[in-house]
Write a protein that holds these residues in place. Structure first.
Motif, PDB file in Angstrom:
ATOM      1  N   TYR A 205      32.497 -86.653  -7.176  1.00  0.00           N
ATOM      2  CA  TYR A 205      32.431 -85.699  -8.295  1.00  0.00           C
ATOM      3  C   TYR A 205      33.749 -84.935  -8.430  1.00  0.00           C
ATOM      4  O   TYR A 205      34.341 -84.479  -7.443  1.00  0.00           O
TER       5      TYR A 205
ATOM      6  N   THR B 260      34.983 -77.144   2.467  1.00  0.00           N
ATOM      7  CA  THR B 260      34.509 -78.441   2.959  1.00  0.00           C
ATOM      8  C   THR B 260      35.646 -79.256   3.549  1.00  0.00           C
ATOM      9  O   THR B 260      35.513 -79.879   4.603  1.00  0.00           O
TER      10      THR B 260
ATOM     11  N   ASP C 162      34.711 -82.149  -5.416  1.00  0.00           N
ATOM     12  CA  ASP C 162      33.559 -81.653  -4.655  1.00  0.00           C
ATOM     13  C   ASP C 162      33.084 -82.812  -3.788  1.00  0.00           C
ATOM     14  O   ASP C 162      32.397 -83.720  -4.260  1.00  0.00           O
TER      15      ASP C 162
ATOM     16  N   GLU D 292      30.957 -83.070  -1.479  1.00  0.00           N
ATOM     17  CA  GLU D 292      29.565 -83.136  -1.050  1.00  0.00           C
ATOM     18  C   GLU D 292      28.590 -83.412  -2.189  1.00  0.00           C
ATOM     19  O   GLU D 292      27.579 -84.094  -2.001  1.00  0.00           O
ATOM     20  N   ARG D 293      28.888 -82.899  -3.387  1.00  0.00           N
ATOM     21  CA  ARG D 293      27.956 -83.066  -4.499  1.00  0.00           C
ATOM     22  C   ARG D 293      27.800 -84.544  -4.864  1.00  0.00           C
ATOM     23  O   ARG D 293      28.781 -85.251  -5.052  1.00  0.00           O
ATOM     24  N   HIS D 294      26.591 -85.010  -4.943  1.00  0.00           N
ATOM     25  CA  HIS D 294      26.238 -86.393  -5.310  1.00  0.00           C
ATOM     26  C   HIS D 294      26.726 -87.435  -4.295  1.00  0.00           C
ATOM     27  O   HIS D 294      26.717 -88.628  -4.587  1.00  0.00           O
TER      28      HIS D 294
ATOM     29  N   THR E  72      33.856 -72.994  -2.362  1.00  0.00           N
ATOM     30  CA  THR E  72      32.856 -73.838  -1.716  1.00  0.00           C
ATOM     31  C   THR E  72      33.420 -75.230  -1.457  1.00  0.00           C
ATOM     32  O   THR E  72      33.252 -75.800  -0.373  1.00  0.00           O
ATOM     33  N   CYS E  73      34.095 -75.784  -2.464  1.00  0.00           N
ATOM     34  CA  CYS E  73      34.713 -77.110  -2.299  1.00  0.00           C
ATOM     35  C   CYS E  73      35.803 -77.071  -1.233  1.00  0.00           C
ATOM     36  O   CYS E  73      35.891 -77.960  -0.373  1.00  0.00           O
TER      37      CYS E  73
ATOM     38  N   ASP F 228      33.053 -71.433  -6.903  1.00  0.00           N
ATOM     39  CA  ASP F 228      32.823 -72.873  -6.826  1.00  0.00           C
ATOM     40  C   ASP F 228      33.987 -73.563  -6.119  1.00  0.00           C
ATOM     41  O   ASP F 228      33.787 -74.456  -5.279  1.00  0.00           O
TER      42      ASP F 228
END
Length: 387
Positions: A306, A273, A295, A297-299, A269-270, A266
């Motif tokens: 986030y 970015t 993160d 990109e999330r939301h 992935t962050c 996880d």
């Protein structure tokens, strides 16, 4: 003769997050709104003919302590702004201590030699503030006016009224948030009746009552300021995993298996970015004090920033430092147009729950599909003022 009350804004994000906010448009804190309520009580029976503020959110919001209840409109002017600090805007004080220490010393002593790229000198602020007061007083002869401004700007005004130039103001005090200075202005003459009065504030909501930087400056550990650097996940994988594991065991114990690989994937992935912003190491001088994972990109389509992981090392906990990690998250997400912060917190993690509640997070739901029960906590970071 014109009577002028010049009032410092209520506690704002820069005061809380320990970041440099001159012309940066920061928000009022929850404690700041309590200070505004106390200021409203102080001026409830005071006759006021006009209200002015700088054109920044924190002063315009603080001015609501007076102008609505007195049936007045608010006049705004950039002439009452805080000192502009150019490339220093929204930089953590700890980063300046680390990377620009000599200029920070010049700033702390209001030196005539202080200036940063894109910023103002103290002499410019002194002239600007005196000019603003004289101009406003000339518009309101024989009236009483309330002006809302900023800490360093008010101090510069107090100095020039006394005939002190830059570099001569070390003996002047510091105003608490919502502190009141009272002036009389006649023609080009300005007289100080009293200054920096915070008698309307109970000690529990006074900003200066819980801070010591104004008593002991450079070289002092009285108020620890953090700075942040990117975490390089290729070189510092162990640092990240050790922090995740320690936090997991501290909250959930060793009876629930720790999925280190899942957390690491996880994080990767962050990190991929944005390697400069997604993973940050909070540093106190030369020591690792904590980690922050975002993160990006999330939301994002919902205007949400986030936060998957907020961590303080055991030796840096319970020292009031954790809020600076929230400030770093705000600093990254707000320019991206995010108006809310969102994170997850175990319902039985009472210390963390109290921490997030203290700094404005509220429960908005429960996480679905998580390894353990988790509350969803949210904090608004947009520019909508409270009533």
């Amino acid at each position: 003769m014109t009577k002028i009350f010049i009032i410092r804004h209520a506690e704002a994000e820069g005061n809380l997050y320990r970041r440099v906010h001159g012309w940066y448009n920061s928000l009022i804190t929850d404690n700041g709104y309590r200070q505004i309520a106390a200021l409203r009580g102080r001026f409830a029976k005071e006759h006021i003919d006009a209200v002015y503020s700088s054109d920044l959110f924190r002063t315009m919001t603080t001015a609501k302590a007076i102008y609505p209840s007195h049936g007045l409109e608010l006049h705004t002017t950039p002439a009452l702004r805080e000192i502009g600090v150019g490339v220093w805007e929204d930089v953590p004080w700890g980063a300046l201590e680390r990377h620009d220490a000599m200029r920070l010393i010049l700033f702390n002593h209001a030196s005539p030699n202080f200036q940063v790229e894109g910023g103002e000198t103290f002499a410019q602020v002194q002239a600007r503030m005196k000019g603003a007061v004289l101009d406003i007083a000339a518009r309101h002869p024989s009236q009483t006016v309330a002006l809302f401004s900023h800490g360093s700007a008010i101090r510069c005004l107090q100095g020039i009224i006394r005939g002190m130039g830059p570099g001569e103001m070390d003996s002047l005090g510091h105003s608490d948030n919502t502190g009141v200075t009272c002036l009389e202005v006649e023609g080009d003459e300005i007289r100080i009746l009293y200054e920096n009065d915070n008698s309307h504030l109970p000690e529990e909501i006074s900003t200066l009552a819980r801070q010591k930087w104004w008593k002991a400056r450079e070289g002092s550990m009285a108020d620890a300021n953090l700075w942040f650097r990117p975490l390089d996940l290729e070189r510092e994988e162990k640092l990240y995993l050790d922090a995740r594991h320690e936090a997991w065991v501290d909250i959930h114990g060793s009876g629930i298996p720790f999925d280190g690989q899942g957390f690491l994937e996880d994080a990767k992935t962050c990190w991929k970015t944005d390697k400069d912003k997604a993973l940050s190491v909070a540093m106190q001088r030369g020591e690792v004090a904590g980690l922050l994972q975002l993160d990006l990109e999330r939301h994002a389509d919902q205007g949400v920033g986030y936060i998957p992981f907020v961590y303080m090392t055991p030796q840096h906990r319970k020292k009031g430092l954790g809020v600076q990690l929230l400030g770093q998250a705000v600093s990254i997400y707000r320019p991206l147009g995010r108006t809310r912060l969102l994170l997850r917190c175990a319902p039985d993690n009472e210390i963390a729950q109290r921490f997030y509640k203290k700094y404005g997070f509220v429960k908005v739901g429960e996480a679905q599909g998580a390894r353990v029960p988790l509350d969803l906590l949210e904090k608004y970071i947009g520019y909508q003022p409270k009533d």
